[in-house]
Design a protein around this motif. Structure first.
Motif, PDB file in Angstrom:
ATOM      1  N   PRO A 142       0.806  -1.228   0.000  1.00 44.28           N
ATOM      2  CA  PRO A 142       0.000   0.000   0.000  1.00 44.28           C
ATOM      3  C   PRO A 142       0.836   1.272   0.000  1.00 44.28           C
ATOM      4  O   PRO A 142       0.438   2.279  -0.576  1.00 44.28           O
ATOM      5  CB  PRO A 142      -0.825  -0.127   1.299  1.00 44.28           C
ATOM      6  N   ARG A 143       2.003   1.265   0.621  1.00 42.36           N
ATOM      7  CA  ARG A 143       2.828   2.473   0.688  1.00 42.36           C
ATOM      8  C   ARG A 143       3.939   2.489  -0.351  1.00 42.36           C
ATOM      9  O   ARG A 143       4.629   3.483  -0.520  1.00 42.36           O
ATOM     10  CB  ARG A 143       3.431   2.615   2.078  1.00 42.36           C
ATOM     11  N   GLY A 144       4.141   1.379  -1.059  1.00 42.14           N
ATOM     12  CA  GLY A 144       5.039   1.368  -2.196  1.00 42.14           C
ATOM     13  C   GLY A 144       6.520   1.384  -1.861  1.00 42.14           C
ATOM     14  O   GLY A 144       7.313   1.962  -2.596  1.00 42.14           O
ATOM     15  N   PHE A 145       6.933   0.743  -0.749  1.00 42.37           N
ATOM     16  CA  PHE A 145       8.355   0.653  -0.467  1.00 42.37           C
ATOM     17  C   PHE A 145       8.636  -0.645   0.271  1.00 42.37           C
ATOM     18  O   PHE A 145       7.728  -1.330   0.760  1.00 42.37           O
ATOM     19  CB  PHE A 145       8.843   1.846   0.370  1.00 42.37           C
ATOM     20  N   GLY A 146       9.913  -1.009   0.328  1.00 39.83           N
ATOM     21  CA  GLY A 146      10.292  -2.242   1.005  1.00 39.83           C
ATOM     22  C   GLY A 146      11.780  -2.249   1.314  1.00 39.83           C
ATOM     23  O   GLY A 146      12.474  -1.227   1.183  1.00 39.83           O
ATOM     24  N   PHE A 147      12.285  -3.427   1.722  1.00 39.29           N
ATOM     25  CA  PHE A 147      13.685  -3.566   2.104  1.00 39.29           C
ATOM     26  C   PHE A 147      14.254  -4.839   1.488  1.00 39.29           C
ATOM     27  O   PHE A 147      13.539  -5.822   1.299  1.00 39.29           O
ATOM     28  CB  PHE A 147      13.834  -3.606   3.633  1.00 39.29           C
ATOM     29  N   ILE A 148      15.545  -4.779   1.180  1.00 40.30           N
ATOM     30  CA  ILE A 148      16.254  -5.893   0.573  1.00 40.30           C
ATOM     31  C   ILE A 148      17.324  -6.374   1.543  1.00 40.30           C
ATOM     32  O   ILE A 148      18.045  -5.566   2.135  1.00 40.30           O
ATOM     33  CB  ILE A 148      16.903  -5.478  -0.762  1.00 40.30           C
ATOM     34  N   ARG A 149      17.422  -7.667   1.709  1.00 42.91           N
ATOM     35  CA  ARG A 149      18.464  -8.270   2.526  1.00 42.91           C
ATOM     36  C   ARG A 149      19.529  -8.833   1.592  1.00 42.91           C
ATOM     37  O   ARG A 149      19.225  -9.614   0.694  1.00 42.91           O
ATOM     38  CB  ARG A 149      17.884  -9.372   3.405  1.00 42.91           C
TER      39      ARG A 149
END
Length: 231
Positions: free
Chosen positions: A13-20
């Protein structure tokens, strides 16, 4: 620097994330605008990306692309050894699915606080605009006050847009203190619109806390001015 990793968290919904990534200790932030792929981002998806560091903040990923899976043709062409390998890789899929579904549950619940914050912000904007109109109509304030209020909000919106562009290109950043001063001077409605529409400074708790403090101080000062003028 080009690196590989997998999407560890994704907030659709907010259009962002994180990559490990094994090459980076901290999780790497990325926005949906920096993702290029036919399928939407999903948790567990292997990706390749360019890691950058801007303004002393944590690492950020640019040019994020899904990592193509290795071809399975040689394995499928074998009659004997290929079958045991496929059987061994199958049990790992059910273990990955519950974790992905469990990790998606917390972001869904964040929609309610965001909606409540939007309702509060737009309500305060309506009261603020009505108070300024009344003060000008009652001749407590000069007519140019409305033009000044509109101008400070346009300047604030432009400052957020320029800082957003600088964050993406590695250019000269606008300090958070300057953004807060613009909000305190009356540009807080423009700051709110920029945070929501540009997705800039909208996910940093410390910045949002100071921003709401500027809103409270500005509105309290305006209410005190109205009280003294009426008295």
């Amino acid at each position: 620097m080009r690196k590989q990793g997998h999407i560890s968290r994704w907030n659709g919904p907010r259009g962002f994330g994180f990559i490990r990534s094994a090459d980076t200790l901290a999780e790497v932030f990325f926005h949906v605008r920096d993702f290029a792929g036919t399928a939407p981002p999903a948790e567990g998806m292997p990706v390749v990306f360019e890691e950058i560091h801007v303004g002393g903040k944590g690492p950020r990923a640019m040019a994020v692309r899904p990592l193509a899976a290795p071809p399975s043709t040689p394995a499928s062409s074998r009659s004997g050894p290929a079958r045991p390998r496929a059987a061994r890789s199958a049990p790992s899929r059910p273990d990955r699915t519950p974790r992905a579904s469990a990790d998606r549950r917390p972001p869904r619940s964040t929609g309610r606080p965001a909606a409540a914050g939007s309702t509060l912000a737009y309500g305060l904007m309506a009261v603020w605009a009505a108070a300024l109109l009344w003060l000008v109509y009652a001749r407590y304030l000069p007519g140019w006050t409305l033009a000044a209020a509109a101008a400070i909000n346009v300047v604030t919106l432009a400052a957020y847009a320029l800082d957003k562009q600088a964050a993406r290109t590695g250019g000269w950043r606008t300090s958070e203190q300057r953004l807060h001063l613009l909000a305190l001077a009356g540009g807080w409605p423009g700051a709110w619109v920029a945070q929501q529409w540009l997705r800039h400074k909208s996910s940093k708790p410390s910045f949002r806390t100071v921003y709401w403090a500027t809103v409270v101080v500005h509105c309290a000062a305006l209410a005190l001015a109205v009280y003294r003028l009426k008295a």
